[in-house]
Design a protein around this motif. Structure first.
Motif, mmCIF file in Angstrom:
data_model
loop_
_atom_site.group_PDB
_atom_site.id
_atom_site.type_symbol
_atom_site.label_atom_id
_atom_site.label_comp_id
_atom_site.label_asym_id
_atom_site.label_seq_id
_atom_site.Cartn_x
_atom_site.Cartn_y
_atom_site.Cartn_z
ATOM 1 N N SER A 128 -20.520 125.398 26.378
ATOM 2 C CA SER A 128 -19.113 125.803 26.390
ATOM 3 C C SER A 128 -18.823 126.548 27.685
ATOM 4 O O SER A 128 -19.720 127.158 28.279
ATOM 5 C CB SER A 128 -18.785 126.694 25.192
ATOM 6 O OG SER A 128 -18.975 126.001 23.976
ATOM 7 N N THR A 201 -15.038 123.885 24.761
ATOM 8 C CA THR A 201 -16.093 124.276 23.839
ATOM 9 C C THR A 201 -16.818 123.057 23.267
ATOM 10 O O THR A 201 -16.241 121.973 23.128
ATOM 11 C CB THR A 201 -15.528 125.106 22.675
ATOM 12 O OG1 THR A 201 -14.555 124.322 21.969
ATOM 13 C CG2 THR A 201 -14.860 126.374 23.190
ATOM 14 N N ASN A 248 -25.101 126.431 23.589
ATOM 15 C CA ASN A 248 -24.938 126.446 22.128
ATOM 16 C C ASN A 248 -26.196 125.851 21.519
ATOM 17 O O ASN A 248 -26.527 124.691 21.782
ATOM 18 C CB ASN A 248 -23.708 125.628 21.712
ATOM 19 C CG ASN A 248 -22.428 126.156 22.336
ATOM 20 O OD1 ASN A 248 -22.204 127.351 22.404
ATOM 21 N ND2 ASN A 248 -21.589 125.252 22.818
#
Length: 250
Positions: A128, A201, A248
Motif C-alpha cells: 500500500s 491500498t 501487507n
C-alpha cells in the motif's frame, strides 16, 4: 522528524468544508527509531495570523486524536521532497503555473528529490502507498512565494490536476505495473495552503515483473489560475509533502 499539514480557515460559511466551520487536517509521519529506546510522539496544533485580533484553534472532543501504530512496520518506506522555505528567497521551491513557472512537475521524481526505489518484503502479499501533497497559491503580495511567481491578484484561485503513481519496476528498471489515482484540485486564495491526500491500498506484487522494486511519484499539472508552489521541507526538519509505502503480510 516532523510532518505537518496547513490550510487557512476559510470561515464558517464556506462551501468547501464537509461540516460548516470545521476544517479537518491530517499529518502522516513514518518514524524510524535510530536506536532501541523510548520515544515521545506529539500532535501539535498552531494558529498563525498576521491580522490583528485574537485567534485560536479548538480541539474537538471525539474528533481530535493522535493515532500511532506501535508495531514494527517491517520494511516501510518514506519519501519527502527537498527543502522549500516559506518565502523561497533562495529560489529552491518547485512551481507549476504560468510565466517563469513550470507547466507540470513530478514530485519525488524530477524535483531534486534523491532517486529512490523501494523494495517490497519477500513475504508481503500486497503493498500500500499514500502521500500528502501540499500546495500554496502565489497571488500578488503573498509572503509565501518568490516574487517572480506572483502572476495574479488575490481571488484568482488555482486549479491543478494531480496523479499519484506507485509503479512496480521490471528487470530493466522501467515500469512494469503502474497503479495510480487522479484528482482535480481547486486551491482557493482564501485557503492559500492546501493539502491533498492520496491512497493506493492492497496492490498485488506481480511476479511476472521479475523484481519487487517500486517507484513513487506525483504528477502535478497546472490547469488554470494562480501559479502554485509545491511545498517541501521547511527549517530543515518539517516535511509538508511526503509519502509512505507499506508491506501487507496478511
Amino acid at each position: 522528524m516532523v510532518a505537518a499539514s496547513a490550510r487557512n480557515h476559510e470561515g464558517s460559511d464556506t462551501v468547501t468544508y464537509a461540516t460548516p466551520g470545521h476544517l479537518p487536517l491530517f499529518a502522516d509521519l513514518l518514524f524510524t527509531a535510530p536506536a532501541d529506546g523510548t520515544y515521545t510522539c506529539v500532535l501539535q496544533g498552531t494558529a498563525y495570523s498576521s491580522l490583528t485580533g485574537s485567534y485560536h484553534l479548538t480541539a474537538v472532543a471525539g474528533k481530535t486524536w493522535l493515532e500511532a501504530d506501535d508495531g514494527d512496520r517491517v520494511g516501510a518506506g518514506w519519501w519527502q521532497n527537498p527543502a522549500c522555505e516559506s518565502a523561497d528567497s533562495g529560489g529552491a521551491c518547485t512551481y507549476v503555473g504560468t510565466g517563469p513557472a513550470r507547466r507540470d512537475a513530478w514530485v519525488f521524481y524530477d524535483d531534486g528529490t534523491p532517486s529512490r526505489r523501494w523494495q517490497a518484503h519477500p513475504d508481503a502479499v500486497s503493498v500500500s502507498a499514500q502521500a500528502n501533497l501540499e500546495l500554496t497559491t502565489c497571488y500578488h503580495g503573498t509572503a509565501s512565494c518568490a516574487t517572480a511567481m506572483q502572476a495574479h491578484p488575490r481571488g484568482k484561485n488555482a486549479v491543478v490536476d494531480a496523479r499519484f503513481e506507485f509503479i512496480q519496476l521490471g528487470t530493466t528498471g522501467h515500469a512494469c505495473r503502474t497503479h495510480s489515482t487522479t484528482a482535480r484540485r481547486t486551491v482557493t486564495d482564501d485557503a492559500h495552503h492546501a493539502v491533498g491526500y492520496s491512497f493506493l491500498t492492497g496492490l498485488p506484487v506481480d511476479p511476472a515483473c521479475g523484481t519487487r522494486d517500486f517507484l513513487m511519484r506525483i504528477y502535478v499539472k497546472h490547469v488554470s489560475g494562480q501559479t502554485v508552489k509545491i511545498d517541501g521541507v521547511q527549517s530543515g526538519v518539517t516535511s509538508l509533502t511526503n509519502g509512505i509505502a507499506f508491506n501487507n503480510f496478511g
